[in-house]
Scaffold this motif. Structure first.
Motif, PDB file in Angstrom:
ATOM      1  N   TYR A 104      21.579  28.161   3.472  1.00 23.47           N
ATOM      2  CA  TYR A 104      20.351  27.458   3.073  1.00 23.47           C
ATOM      3  C   TYR A 104      19.938  26.413   4.104  1.00 23.47           C
ATOM      4  O   TYR A 104      18.749  26.262   4.402  1.00 23.47           O
ATOM      5  N   ALA A 105      20.910  25.703   4.675  1.00 19.55           N
ATOM      6  CA  ALA A 105      20.603  24.712   5.712  1.00 19.55           C
ATOM      7  C   ALA A 105      20.008  25.398   6.944  1.00 19.55           C
ATOM      8  O   ALA A 105      19.080  24.872   7.574  1.00 19.55           O
ATOM      9  N   LEU A 106      20.517  26.571   7.270  1.00 16.15           N
ATOM     10  CA  LEU A 106      19.998  27.336   8.392  1.00 16.15           C
ATOM     11  C   LEU A 106      18.545  27.732   8.157  1.00 16.15           C
ATOM     12  O   LEU A 106      17.684  27.551   9.026  1.00 16.15           O
ATOM     13  N   ILE A 107      18.261  28.240   6.981  1.00 15.16           N
ATOM     14  CA  ILE A 107      16.893  28.649   6.646  1.00 15.16           C
ATOM     15  C   ILE A 107      15.949  27.452   6.664  1.00 15.16           C
ATOM     16  O   ILE A 107      14.843  27.516   7.227  1.00 15.16           O
ATOM     17  N   ILE A 108      16.368  26.345   6.074  1.00 14.88           N
ATOM     18  CA  ILE A 108      15.534  25.142   6.042  1.00 14.88           C
ATOM     19  C   ILE A 108      15.282  24.616   7.449  1.00 14.88           C
ATOM     20  O   ILE A 108      14.159  24.239   7.796  1.00 14.88           O
ATOM     21  N   SER A 109      16.326  24.619   8.301  1.00 16.51           N
ATOM     22  CA  SER A 109      16.143  24.119   9.671  1.00 16.51           C
ATOM     23  C   SER A 109      15.188  25.007  10.457  1.00 16.51           C
ATOM     24  O   SER A 109      14.383  24.506  11.251  1.00 16.51           O
ATOM     25  N   LEU A 110      15.224  26.324  10.237  1.00 15.74           N
ATOM     26  CA  LEU A 110      14.292  27.211  10.930  1.00 15.74           C
ATOM     27  C   LEU A 110      12.855  27.003  10.448  1.00 15.74           C
ATOM     28  O   LEU A 110      11.917  27.045  11.256  1.00 15.74           O
ATOM     29  N   ILE A 111      12.678  26.757   9.160  1.00 18.60           N
ATOM     30  CA  ILE A 111      11.333  26.480   8.638  1.00 18.60           C
ATOM     31  C   ILE A 111      10.802  25.176   9.225  1.00 18.60           C
ATOM     32  O   ILE A 111       9.649  25.112   9.677  1.00 18.60           O
ATOM     33  N   ILE A 112      11.628  24.149   9.244  1.00 19.59           N
ATOM     34  CA  ILE A 112      11.204  22.856   9.803  1.00 19.59           C
ATOM     35  C   ILE A 112      10.878  23.000  11.287  1.00 19.59           C
ATOM     36  O   ILE A 112       9.871  22.471  11.775  1.00 19.59           O
ATOM     37  N   PHE A 113      11.725  23.734  12.023  1.00 16.95           N
ATOM     38  CA  PHE A 113      11.459  23.964  13.446  1.00 16.95           C
ATOM     39  C   PHE A 113      10.151  24.716  13.640  1.00 16.95           C
ATOM     40  O   PHE A 113       9.364  24.397  14.535  1.00 16.95           O
ATOM     41  N   ILE A 115       7.538  24.595  11.808  1.00 19.01           N
ATOM     42  CA  ILE A 115       6.423  23.669  11.565  1.00 19.01           C
ATOM     43  C   ILE A 115       6.282  22.698  12.726  1.00 19.01           C
ATOM     44  O   ILE A 115       5.188  22.486  13.258  1.00 19.01           O
ATOM     45  N   ILE A 116       7.389  22.104  13.155  1.00 22.64           N
ATOM     46  CA  ILE A 116       7.351  21.081  14.205  1.00 22.64           C
ATOM     47  C   ILE A 116       6.855  21.644  15.533  1.00 22.64           C
ATOM     48  O   ILE A 116       6.085  20.994  16.235  1.00 22.64           O
ATOM     49  N   ARG A 117       7.266  22.869  15.870  1.00 15.24           N
ATOM     50  CA  ARG A 117       6.877  23.407  17.178  1.00 15.24           C
ATOM     51  C   ARG A 117       5.387  23.706  17.256  1.00 15.24           C
ATOM     52  O   ARG A 117       4.857  23.960  18.332  1.00 15.24           O
ATOM     53  N   ASN A 118       4.681  23.702  16.119  1.00 14.03           N
ATOM     54  CA  ASN A 118       3.251  23.991  16.117  1.00 14.03           C
ATOM     55  C   ASN A 118       2.387  22.748  15.879  1.00 14.03           C
ATOM     56  O   ASN A 118       1.173  22.860  15.835  1.00 14.03           O
ATOM     57  N   GLY A 121       0.918  17.611  19.902  1.00 16.24           N
ATOM     58  CA  GLY A 121       1.461  16.340  20.366  1.00 16.24           C
ATOM     59  C   GLY A 121       2.980  16.326  20.375  1.00 16.24           C
ATOM     60  O   GLY A 121       3.572  15.491  21.028  1.00 16.24           O
ATOM     61  N   VAL A 122       3.622  17.249  19.683  1.00  8.27           N
ATOM     62  CA  VAL A 122       5.072  17.329  19.687  1.00  8.27           C
ATOM     63  C   VAL A 122       5.470  18.333  20.761  1.00  8.27           C
ATOM     64  O   VAL A 122       4.995  19.455  20.779  1.00  8.27           O
ATOM     65  N   VAL A 123       6.337  17.896  21.685  1.00 10.75           N
ATOM     66  CA  VAL A 123       6.715  18.763  22.784  1.00 10.75           C
ATOM     67  C   VAL A 123       8.010  19.485  22.414  1.00 10.75           C
ATOM     68  O   VAL A 123       9.099  18.936  22.544  1.00 10.75           O
ATOM     69  N   VAL A 124       7.860  20.692  21.907  1.00 14.66           N
ATOM     70  CA  VAL A 124       8.981  21.583  21.644  1.00 14.66           C
ATOM     71  C   VAL A 124       8.590  22.925  22.207  1.00 14.66           C
ATOM     72  O   VAL A 124       7.503  23.419  21.938  1.00 14.66           O
TER      73      VAL A 124
END
Length: 125
Positions: A104-113, A115-118, A121-124
């Protein structure tokens, strides 16, 4: 006999993955459907470039292609390996409590990533 067939199916999957790697290395990769439709990068965008860079021992390039999957790849390999072994031995394996939490932590981290990468102004990468 069933185990041999399943091992052969797994070998064919690995061979198909290698064939796709060779095609992608020479720029014949399958485009990301999610990105074609939405214009956004999915959490998996850059995986092929990451794997090609890792095969060439360019770990900085692999990290730049997809930092989250680069960090979490051993965890993902563990889950894929466990599912494959259970499938080959025809056993109904269940995840224990810690594996469930990690999954579940893996799935949540991929969802957050994803969102953040798109976010502008956020450089990912």
């Amino acid at each position: 006999m069933l185990k041999i067939k399943r091992l052969l199916a797994g070998g064919l999957a690995v061979a198909a993955g290698f064939a796709y790697y060779m095609l992608a290395r020479f720029h014949f990769a399958v485009p990301c459907v999610f990105r074609m439709i939405t214009g956004l990068k999915c959490p998996g965008c850059g995986v092929i470039h990451m794997l090609i860079n890792m095969a060439q021992m360019n770990f900085a390039g692999a990290f730049a292609a997809n930092p989250v999957l680069f960090i979490l790849q051993l965890v993902i390999y563990y889950f894929i390996g466990k599912m494959y072994v259970c499938w080959v031995i025809d056993k109904n394996c269940k995840w224990n409590r810690i594996e469930n939490i990690v999954l579940y932590a893996l799935i949540i981290s991929l969802i957050i990533f994803g969102i953040i990468r798109n976010v502008k102004g956020v450089v990912v990468v």
